[in-house]
Scaffold this motif. Structure first.
Motif, short mmCIF file in Angstrom:
data_model
loop_
_atom_site.label_atom_id
_atom_site.label_comp_id
_atom_site.label_asym_id
_atom_site.label_seq_id
_atom_site.Cartn_x
_atom_site.Cartn_y
_atom_site.Cartn_z
N MET A 1 -15.99 14.77 19.73
CA MET A 1 -16.33 15.27 21.07
C MET A 1 -15.30 14.83 22.11
O MET A 1 -14.93 15.60 23.00
CB MET A 1 -17.73 14.79 21.48
N LEU A 2 -14.85 13.59 21.99
CA LEU A 2 -13.86 13.08 22.94
C LEU A 2 -12.56 13.87 22.83
O LEU A 2 -11.99 14.29 23.85
CB LEU A 2 -13.60 11.59 22.67
N ILE A 3 -12.11 14.09 21.62
CA ILE A 3 -10.87 14.86 21.40
C ILE A 3 -11.05 16.29 21.89
O ILE A 3 -10.16 16.86 22.54
CB ILE A 3 -10.48 14.84 19.91
N LEU B 1 -19.78 7.72 14.89
CA LEU B 1 -18.45 7.55 15.49
C LEU B 1 -17.60 8.80 15.28
O LEU B 1 -16.86 9.22 16.18
CB LEU B 1 -17.76 6.33 14.90
N ALA B 2 -17.69 9.39 14.09
CA ALA B 2 -16.91 10.59 13.80
C ALA B 2 -17.28 11.71 14.77
O ALA B 2 -16.40 12.39 15.32
CB ALA B 2 -17.16 11.04 12.36
N ALA C 1 -23.86 7.70 35.05
CA ALA C 1 -24.17 8.09 33.67
C ALA C 1 -24.09 6.90 32.73
O ALA C 1 -24.88 6.80 31.77
CB ALA C 1 -23.22 9.19 33.21
N PHE C 2 -23.16 5.97 32.99
CA PHE C 2 -23.03 4.79 32.14
C PHE C 2 -24.33 3.98 32.14
O PHE C 2 -24.84 3.58 31.09
CB PHE C 2 -21.87 3.92 32.61
N GLY C 3 -24.89 3.77 33.32
CA GLY C 3 -26.16 3.05 33.42
C GLY C 3 -27.28 3.80 32.73
O GLY C 3 -28.13 3.20 32.06
N SER D 1 -18.29 12.02 26.63
CA SER D 1 -18.10 11.66 25.21
C SER D 1 -17.66 10.21 25.07
O SER D 1 -18.12 9.49 24.18
CB SER D 1 -17.06 12.59 24.56
N ALA D 2 -16.76 9.79 25.95
CA ALA D 2 -16.30 8.40 25.93
C ALA D 2 -17.46 7.45 26.22
O ALA D 2 -17.59 6.39 25.57
CB ALA D 2 -15.17 8.20 26.95
N LEU D 3 -18.30 7.83 27.17
CA LEU D 3 -19.47 7.00 27.48
C LEU D 3 -20.42 6.95 26.28
O LEU D 3 -21.04 5.91 26.02
CB LEU D 3 -20.20 7.56 28.70
N GLY D 4 -20.52 8.08 25.57
CA GLY D 4 -21.37 8.11 24.39
C GLY D 4 -20.91 7.15 23.31
O GLY D 4 -21.72 6.67 22.51
N LEU D 5 -19.60 6.87 23.28
CA LEU D 5 -19.06 5.91 22.32
C LEU D 5 -19.19 4.47 22.83
O LEU D 5 -19.49 3.55 22.07
CB LEU D 5 -17.59 6.22 22.04
#
Length: 411
Positions: A263-265, A257-258, A17-19, A143-147
């Motif tokens: 989403m991450l939280i 970012l917000a 997914a990262f790629g 979500s972390a990848l999205g950031l």
């Protein structure tokens, strides 16, 4: 044994997914900077989403007829090979737009094939009592990848080239597939049968099942409403920000970012408190909250409040999606999950573009805040009516009977 399989599976999916995220951002930036054309970006959106919506009709049936692990490996490999071909051709000097659009379409088809297969495969390797937690963890990872991905993509694209990002995607796909190869996934008895019904018989049976199952039909309708009336208008939020608060780039960055942090939280919270969450109750409450938050965004005149509401919106997204997917994974028979998630994929990939097609032009004639207030109010009204209608009550009863949750259990 289950833990090992899940860890390997999630690790492989995360690397792949990262790629994928890197390429998505890089291609859109490349097209934006090299053409500065709205038509080109519109075509990119079509080639990026329409093939996925079309193939989902067929992919859901395939996921119930063949080995799902093999299906994922083939689709991932096809995406990687198409990406590798694009990278090599661009290195040789061939950078025609039609070639980029073609590869975007191939990647979109691959995603459409993967979505129902992955969603239906997860219950095969995860114990039922751990489904909600694992889905929550996966949501947090995405979500972390999205950031992280936009930052990484920007660094590579600015200092190297688009071709470098394409090669990174190929490498991450190879690593992810290598890890996935070590995850044992049983083949469903139905998929192993030689005398299976015809493809179209399976498709017809899947449609009949969805239309005849009050719970599945209800969840799919809620998905369509949220993606049409909430996800689509939320894409206009940056436009409202620019019109009402300022045109500085940092404002748009903070807004994204917000949402990402929210989403991450939300993903972390749903994975921690998974055992205490009533799936259907969470779907209902978050649907209503989506509408209320949209109304709040429309009325607010304070930038900090605007950011805060967007963060909360991001926070409840994983609660809604994780609860919905887990509920379907827990209640739909394994032999039908591919078709069910295939149609969910169709709803997700068509409702949002349709909403944008309707609301986007209106935003040029009416204030975005007015559109947010109207769509938010309609969402709240529909969500409340949905649980009061006989079909909604049957869906709630069916969900509680399937998951063993009492009807009066609090979220």
């Amino acid at each position: 044994m289950h833990l090992k399989k899940v860890v390997i599976f999630l690790t492989g999916q995360t690397i792949t997914a990262f790629g994928t995220y890197l390429v998505q951002y890089a291609i859109m930036w490349h097209l934006t900077l090299s053409t500065k054309s709205g038509v080109v970006l519109a075509l990119a959106a079509i080639f990026g989403f329409l093939p996925q919506a079309i193939v989902s009709v067929f992919a859901g049936v395939w996921a119930d007829r063949v080995n799902r692990k093999l299906m994922i490996i083939v689709s991932d490999s096809t995406i990687a090979l198409a990406t590798l071909g694009l990278a090599l051709l661009m290195l040789s000097g061939v950078k025609d737009l039609w070639l980029i659009f073609l590869v975007m379409a191939v990647r979109s088809v691959g995603s459409g094939v993967q979505m129902p297969a992955v969603s239906a495969l997860v219950p095969q390797i995860v114990p039922p009592e751990k489904l909600m937690r694992v889905n929550g963890i996966n949501s947090s990872i995405q979500s972390a990848l999205g950031l992280l991905a936009p930052v990484a993509a920007a660094a590579v694209y600015a200092n190297v080239s688009l071709e470098a990002i394409l090669f990174i995607d190929v490498i991450t796909a190879a690593i992810g597939l290598s890890l996935f190869a070590f995850v044992p996934v049983p083949t469903l008895a139905r998929a192993a049968q030689k005398d299976k019904p015809s493809y179209f018989t399976d498709l017809k049976e899947g449609i009949s099942y969805i239309l005849g199952n009050s719970l599945v039909r209800w969840v799919m309708a809620i998905f369509a409403i949220v993606f049409l009336l909430i996800v689509a208008p939320s894409n206009l939020s940056p436009l409202m920000l620019v019109r009402n608060f300022g045109t500085e780039v940092w404002m748009l960055t903070v807004l994204e970012l917000a949402f990402g942090v929210g989403m991450l939280i939300g993903g972390i919270l749903i994975s921690v408190y998974a055992s205490k969450v009533d799936r259907l109750g969470a779907i209902v409450v978050t649907s209503i909250l989506f509408g209320l938050l949209a109304i709040g965004l429309g009325f607010t005149t304070n930038l900090i409040v605007y950011y805060s509401l967007f963060l909360v919106t991001g926070l409840i997204v994983p609660v809604f999606t994780t609860s919905s997917f887990t509920l379907l994974q827990e209640t739909v028979e394994p032999e039908r999950q591919g078709r069910v998630f295939g149609f969910i994929g169709i709803v997700m990939s068509t409702a949002m573009p349709l909403g944008m097609a309707l609301l986007g032009p209106l935003a040029d004639f009416y204030p975005v805040e007015l559109l947010l207030i109207i769509t938010g109010a309609i969402t709240v009204l529909i969500a409340i009516v949905a649980i009061l209608l006989p079909s909604g009550k049957r869906a709630i009863a069916s969900a509680h009977a399937s998951t063993g949750v009492k009807a009066d259990k609090a979220i």
